[in-house]
Design a protein around this motif. Structure first.
Motif, short mmCIF file in Angstrom:
data_model
loop_
_atom_site.label_atom_id
_atom_site.label_comp_id
_atom_site.label_asym_id
_atom_site.label_seq_id
_atom_site.Cartn_x
_atom_site.Cartn_y
_atom_site.Cartn_z
N SER A 63 17.80 -89.74 -18.79
CA SER A 63 16.73 -90.74 -18.84
C SER A 63 15.48 -90.32 -18.10
O SER A 63 14.38 -90.80 -18.42
CB SER A 63 17.24 -92.07 -18.26
N THR A 64 15.60 -89.46 -17.10
CA THR A 64 14.46 -89.13 -16.25
C THR A 64 14.41 -87.63 -15.97
O THR A 64 15.41 -86.92 -16.08
CB THR A 64 14.56 -89.85 -14.90
N ARG A 65 13.21 -87.19 -15.57
CA ARG A 65 13.05 -85.80 -15.17
C ARG A 65 13.92 -85.48 -13.95
O ARG A 65 14.50 -84.39 -13.87
CB ARG A 65 11.58 -85.50 -14.85
N ASP A 66 14.01 -86.41 -13.01
CA ASP A 66 14.83 -86.15 -11.83
C ASP A 66 16.28 -85.87 -12.22
O ASP A 66 16.93 -84.98 -11.65
CB ASP A 66 14.77 -87.34 -10.87
#
Length: 288
Positions: free
Chosen positions: A190-193
């Motif tokens: 869901s996220t770059r992290d």
């Protein structure tokens, strides 16, 4: 042997639990993936190929790649002949020269003149009785010299860890005949992290190998990009996001001239079979 569509590149199919590998291979075929690609970093490679062929009926099983320093050409040819006789023309022998740090770790100084080593290995395959047909083999080829060898002596190229721009340049260099079969790493997240947490360490290990680092420098990335694993480099090499994000990256390779793309799925547990991720991706990757 038809090589098209989208396949799966998986170290779990090669080094994971053998019963689960066979079960997963059968499911991947039913999901519509057209080829299963497995690496070779030691161990009984042809046994694994045979098990995957036995677990499937139509799917191509490909080595990505057979490390030529680990095999004698006559033995590889004999295995190819035996597996083809048992399972039909579904074994694609991807062959590569690996990397100096890995080869020399076992025998210092062995990794010399990789182009000559490839030519000698192919000569051995050609002299074997029966030989491995050029149409049943492809070469791991990042740079122009190895790509020319692939075009002349095999069915095409299997570039690993490359962005679509590399696929475009490869197609332009090789023309319309040879197959271009790139690997594409993908992370469903869901996220770059989250993508970074899963992929940065994995990618850094590959960037420590000179063949990959050199290819990226030739492709316009900087030494700082490689050293820091910059966002620019990470995003170019790893497709991350939802199913549509992965689909778009595969389509970018196809638009750039790829005949087939094999997707390697990374998850937080890189030893576990990413079976749920393969299932999630199948509807958007295998429907075309």
């Amino acid at each position: 042997m038809e090589i098209s569509g989208v396949g799966v590149w998986s170290q779990q199919l090669r080094y994971g639990d053998r019963a689960e590998a066979a079960e997963a291979a059968a499911e991947l075929e039913e999901l519509g993936y057209t080829a299963l690609w497995i690496p070779d970093i030691g161990g009984p490679l042809f046994d694994a190929v045979g098990e995957l062929l036995a677990a499937t009926r139509r799917t191509v099983v490909a080595t990505g790649i057979l490390n030529l320093w680990m095999h004698e050409p006559a033995d590889a040819a004999a295995a190819h002949a035996s597996l083809t006789a048992a399972h039909g023309d579904r074994f694609l022998m991807g062959i590569g020269v690996s990397h100096a740090p890995l080869v020399d770790a076992a025998e210092a100084g062995r990794y010399r003149r990789p182009l000559a080593a490839m030519a000698a290995f192919l000569d051995g395959l050609d002299r074997a009785e029966p030989p491995v047909p050029a149409a049943s083999r492809v070469l791991a080829a990042l740079g122009p010299k190895m790509q020319r060898t692939a075009a002349e002596r095999s069915r095409g190229v299997h570039p690993y860890l490359v962005p679509p721009e590399h696929t475009r340049r490869t197609r332009e260099s090789l023309g319309d005949g040879p197959l271009v079969l790139p690997e594409q790493t993908a992370i469903l997240c869901s996220t770059r992290d989250e993508a970074r947490a899963i992929g940065t360490g994995w990618l850094r290990a590959y960037l420590s190998l000179p063949n990959y680092a050199g290819n990226l420098l030739r492709s316009g990335f900087t030494a700082e990009d490689v050293e820091s694993v910059s966002d620019r480099l990470f995003d170019a090499l790893i497709a991350w996001g939802d199913e549509d994000a992965i689909r778009r990256r595969v389509e970018d390779h196809r638009a750039a001239g790829a005949d087939h793309v094999c997707v390697q799925v990374l998850t937080a547990d890189q030893d576990a079979f990413p079976r749920e991720e393969w299932r999630r991706l199948a509807p958007v990757l295998t429907s075309a």
